[in-house]
Design a protein around this motif. Structure first.
Motif, PDB file in Angstrom:
ATOM      1  N   HIS A  84       0.722  -1.413   0.001  1.00  0.00           N
ATOM      2  CA  HIS A  84       0.482   0.299   0.493  1.00  0.00           C
ATOM      3  C   HIS A  84       0.756   0.701  -0.483  1.00  0.00           C
ATOM      4  CE1 HIS A  84      -4.054   2.271   0.544  1.00  0.00           C
ATOM      5  NE2 HIS A  84      -3.158   2.739   1.236  1.00  0.00           N
ATOM      6  N   HIS A  85       1.573   1.357   1.330  1.00  0.00           N
ATOM      7  CA  HIS A  85       2.458   2.624   0.947  1.00  0.00           C
ATOM      8  C   HIS A  85       3.269   2.576  -0.528  1.00  0.00           C
ATOM      9  CE1 HIS A  85       5.270   5.180   2.049  1.00  0.00           C
ATOM     10  NE2 HIS A  85       6.012   5.052   2.232  1.00  0.00           N
ATOM     11  N   ARG A  86       4.318   1.599  -1.219  1.00  0.00           N
ATOM     12  CA  ARG A  86       4.452   1.518  -2.600  1.00  0.00           C
ATOM     13  C   ARG A  86       3.637   2.421  -3.088  1.00  0.00           C
ATOM     14  NH1 ARG A  86       6.301   2.218  -6.391  1.00  0.00           N
ATOM     15  NH2 ARG A  86       7.606   1.590  -7.931  1.00  0.00           N
ATOM     16  N   LYS A  87       2.311   2.120  -3.533  1.00  0.00           N
ATOM     17  CA  LYS A  87       1.328   2.990  -4.430  1.00  0.00           C
ATOM     18  C   LYS A  87       1.757   3.937  -4.392  1.00  0.00           C
ATOM     19  CE  LYS A  87      -0.914  -2.132  -5.312  1.00  0.00           C
ATOM     20  NZ  LYS A  87      -2.389  -1.886  -4.717  1.00  0.00           N
ATOM     21  N   GLN A  88       1.809   4.020  -3.498  1.00  0.00           N
ATOM     22  CA  GLN A  88       1.391   6.125  -2.879  1.00  0.00           C
ATOM     23  C   GLN A  88       2.651   6.439  -3.336  1.00  0.00           C
ATOM     24  OE1 GLN A  88      -1.502   6.256  -1.609  1.00  0.00           O
ATOM     25  NE2 GLN A  88      -1.841   3.647  -1.694  1.00  0.00           N
ATOM     26  N   LEU A  89       4.137   6.073  -3.867  1.00  0.00           N
ATOM     27  CA  LEU A  89       5.773   6.312  -4.093  1.00  0.00           C
ATOM     28  C   LEU A  89       5.517   6.278  -5.320  1.00  0.00           C
ATOM     29  CD1 LEU A  89       7.063   4.293  -1.286  1.00  0.00           C
ATOM     30  CD2 LEU A  89       7.122   6.930  -1.109  1.00  0.00           C
ATOM     31  N   ASN A  90       5.295   7.703  -6.252  1.00  0.00           N
ATOM     32  CA  ASN A  90       6.007   7.896  -7.765  1.00  0.00           C
ATOM     33  C   ASN A  90       7.086   8.476  -7.679  1.00  0.00           C
ATOM     34  OD1 ASN A  90       4.262   8.155  -9.815  1.00  0.00           O
ATOM     35  ND2 ASN A  90       4.406  10.444 -10.109  1.00  0.00           N
ATOM     36  N   ILE A  91       7.525   6.821  -7.619  1.00  0.00           N
ATOM     37  CA  ILE A  91       9.448   7.355  -7.780  1.00  0.00           C
ATOM     38  C   ILE A  91      10.060   5.968  -8.532  1.00  0.00           C
ATOM     39  CG2 ILE A  91       9.869   8.674  -5.698  1.00  0.00           C
ATOM     40  CD1 ILE A  91      10.814   6.372  -4.302  1.00  0.00           C
ATOM     41  N   PRO A  92      11.077   6.075  -9.371  1.00  0.00           N
ATOM     42  CA  PRO A  92      11.749   5.148  -9.902  1.00  0.00           C
ATOM     43  C   PRO A  92      11.971   3.783  -8.584  1.00  0.00           C
ATOM     44  CG  PRO A  92      12.270   6.902 -10.721  1.00  0.00           C
ATOM     45  CD  PRO A  92      11.591   7.179  -9.559  1.00  0.00           C
ATOM     46  N   VAL A  93      11.564   2.424  -8.455  1.00  0.00           N
ATOM     47  CA  VAL A  93      12.314   1.640  -7.910  1.00  0.00           C
ATOM     48  C   VAL A  93      12.808   0.919  -8.591  1.00  0.00           C
ATOM     49  CG1 VAL A  93      11.641   0.135  -6.600  1.00  0.00           C
ATOM     50  CG2 VAL A  93      10.784   2.376  -6.258  1.00  0.00           C
ATOM     51  N   ILE A  94      14.723   0.521  -8.445  1.00  0.00           N
ATOM     52  CA  ILE A  94      15.202  -0.211  -9.354  1.00  0.00           C
ATOM     53  C   ILE A  94      15.561  -1.180  -8.573  1.00  0.00           C
ATOM     54  CG2 ILE A  94      17.614  -0.576  -9.753  1.00  0.00           C
ATOM     55  CD1 ILE A  94      18.095   2.360 -10.181  1.00  0.00           C
ATOM     56  N   GLY A  95      14.730  -2.816  -8.948  1.00  0.00           N
ATOM     57  CA  GLY A  95      14.735  -3.930  -8.099  1.00  0.00           C
ATOM     58  C   GLY A  95      16.077  -4.681  -8.277  1.00  0.00           C
ATOM     59  N   LEU A  96      16.407  -5.704  -7.670  1.00  0.00           N
ATOM     60  CA  LEU A  96      18.172  -5.687  -7.774  1.00  0.00           C
ATOM     61  C   LEU A  96      18.186  -7.144  -7.644  1.00  0.00           C
ATOM     62  CD1 LEU A  96      21.108  -4.163  -7.576  1.00  0.00           C
ATOM     63  CD2 LEU A  96      21.460  -6.248  -7.114  1.00  0.00           C
ATOM     64  N   THR A  97      18.393  -8.426  -8.239  1.00  0.00           N
ATOM     65  CA  THR A  97      19.024  -9.734  -7.490  1.00  0.00           C
ATOM     66  C   THR A  97      19.408  -9.908  -8.388  1.00  0.00           C
ATOM     67  OG1 THR A  97      18.174 -11.637  -7.444  1.00  0.00           O
ATOM     68  CG2 THR A  97      17.131 -11.112  -9.108  1.00  0.00           C
ATOM     69  N   GLY A  98      20.377 -11.292  -8.038  1.00  0.00           N
ATOM     70  CA  GLY A  98      21.412 -12.236  -8.346  1.00  0.00           C
ATOM     71  C   GLY A  98      22.263 -13.322  -7.601  1.00  0.00           C
ATOM     72  N   SER A  99      23.042 -14.339  -7.887  1.00  0.00           N
ATOM     73  CA  SER A  99      23.127 -15.363  -7.465  1.00  0.00           C
ATOM     74  C   SER A  99      25.035 -14.673  -6.466  1.00  0.00           C
ATOM     75  CB  SER A  99      24.147 -16.195  -7.978  1.00  0.00           C
ATOM     76  OG  SER A  99      23.030 -17.178  -8.950  1.00  0.00           O
ATOM     77  N   ASN A 100      25.125 -13.335  -7.346  1.00  0.00           N
ATOM     78  CA  ASN A 100      26.955 -13.273  -6.364  1.00  0.00           C
ATOM     79  C   ASN A 100      26.565 -11.538  -6.637  1.00  0.00           C
ATOM     80  OD1 ASN A 100      27.596 -15.826  -5.738  1.00  0.00           O
ATOM     81  ND2 ASN A 100      27.977 -15.801  -8.058  1.00  0.00           N
ATOM     82  N   GLY A 101      27.184 -11.195  -6.072  1.00  0.00           N
ATOM     83  CA  GLY A 101      27.004  -9.799  -6.111  1.00  0.00           C
ATOM     84  C   GLY A 101      26.319  -7.925  -5.972  1.00  0.00           C
TER      85      GLY A 101
END
Length: 433
Positions: A84-101
């Motif tokens: 719900h909070h995320r929906k109120q935020l009008n900003i870029p959100v960079i999602g980051l995942t991976g096995s290393n680093g």
């Protein structure tokens, strides 16, 4: 039962969340999560006594007064509140995942972007089904860009975290031999990580891709992504980079079609070259100048025992014992071989969560270490100890045994790689190096 909307009203007035009674701050909201060995409902009253404004619980018998907010399930309520909070935020959100680093990349991206923007980045490694909601709920109104790290050790976890963080941009640093037990092998790792690509395809988000990585290219094609920004070492990428040196610190030359630039970092380990390129690519995408990007990179100081070069009174130690898997272990050994030093020692601890592949993967690392031309190799842990009669090296079942050895056989004037899974607690050896 309280609704998410009503709970959000309480959150807006008390925007600090705690899930641990040891870290209660005045006016916070305490979420009484359950675990396999604990039920925090039992500590809700204690949280209120310590200064929490409200305690969110899911067992009615603990609701003593209006300070106790009853919900169906505390964990689900925490995640829904974050959505719900995320929906109120009008900003870029960079999602980051991976096995290393993951964490190093997240820190580098944040270091770069913060040269121009007010940023928020995941604190520490709060990257799971609890940590990501807590991270989202820590984003304040003045934040312009957020970088959210997402970790996983089984299928559908990244998918869940995407529904919470709702990234507009995303990056998978790499896919490797990590959490093989939970994912069900390397193909399972790729499938699990690709859940980020699937979300970005569904939401028409932007994806940053290392074009040098064939696995990521295949995964992106399979996902049908169309908003792609490439980085790598070849022409045709938005960011083209060259590893100039990694002895011991990484120097990078890079171009963005218009200008050429160079930067020296405080990171060791040639495997961090791709993480640096990723941060450059993301900074460039967000209209940052080469000078701003290089300033952010050069100011970043590695910490938390990830690719951290430490000079002790006796040796130079590469502290890389926050975690380990076969991919990162192989990369660390390769890096050790290219750094200039008269004498080199590798101290390697067992790698966890490898399931049926554990024996084969540990044997591969033992072989690589033996072929690396090192002056001394010390293996620690029951998995490595299996090979004590088959390969050269000094083998111990426990860090305590290794400690005794290091006390009696002092290591002086060596470049030392200290790496193993977090549960091996190899930090206990640092004082003897």
């Amino acid at each position: 039962m309280i609704t998410t909307e009503k709970l959000y009203d309480y959150y807006l007035k008390n925007p600090v969340i705690s899930t641990d009674t040891r870290n209660i701050t005045p006016g916070c909201i305490f979420f009484a999560l359950r675990g396999d060995l604990f039920n925090a409902n039992e500590f809700a009253a204690q949280a209120i006594e310590k200064g929490a404004a409200f305690a969110v619980i899911d067992e009615e018998k603990y609701a003593e007064n209006d300070n106790f907010l009853l919900v169906e399930d505390v964990l689900s309520s925490l995640q829904e509140l974050a959505r719900h909070h995320r929906k109120q935020l009008n900003i870029p959100v960079i999602g980051l995942t991976g096995s290393n680093g993951k964490t190093t990349s997240k820190e580098l991206v944040n270091a770069v972007l913060s040269e121009r923007y007010k940023t928020f980045a995941t604190l520490g490694n709060l990257n799971n089904h609890i940590g990501v909601p807590l991270s989202i709920l820590s984003i304040t109104d003045d934040v312009q860009v957020a970088v959210i790290e997402m970790g996983a050790n089984h299928q559908k976890e990244i998918e869940l975290l995407c529904t919470i963080a709702q990234p507009t941009h995303g990056i998978i640093t790499n896919v490797g031999m990590a959490h093989l037990d939970g994912f069900g092998g390397f193909e399972g790792v790729k499938k699990g990580k690709a859940e980020l690509y699937a979300y970005l395809k569904q939401t028409n988000g932007y994806t940053f891709i290392n074009r040098d990585n064939p696995d990521l290219l295949k995964m992106s094609i399979a996902a049908g992504l169309n908003k792609l920004i490439y980085y790598g070492t070849e022409n045709g990428n938005t960011i083209k980079g060259e590893l100039k040196s990694s002895d011991p610190f990484i120097e990078v030359n890079w171009t963005n079609h218009e200008t050429s630039s160079s930067v020296t970092t405080n990171l060791t380990g040639s495997y961090n070259f791709e993480n640096i390129l990723a941060a450059i690519c993301i900074g460039d995408f967000f209209d940052m100048s080469p000078e701003e990007i290089n300033t952010g990179l050069s100011k970043y100081q590695p910490k938390n025992n990830r690719s951290q070069l430490t000079k002790t009174e006796k040796n130079t130690v590469i502290c890389d014992f926050y975690n380990a898997n076969p991919s990162s272990m192989a990369a660390a050994l390769k890096n050790l071989s290219v750094i200039s030093a008269d004498k080199k020692t590798a101290i390697l601890g067992d790698m966890f969560e490898l399931g049926p592949e554990s024996r084969d993967q540990h044997e591969l690392i033992v072989k690589q270490a033996n072929e690396s031309g090192l002056d001394q190799i010390i293996f620690i842990g029951k998995d490595f100890h299996t090979f004590k009669d088959s390969f050269k090296g000094i083998f111990f079942e426990t860090p305590a045994e290794a400690t005794q050895y290091l006390q009696e056989n002092l290591v002086h004037d060596h470049l030392v790689l200290l790496k193993g899974s977090r549960g091996m607690k190899l930090e206990s050896l640092l004082q003897y190096l």
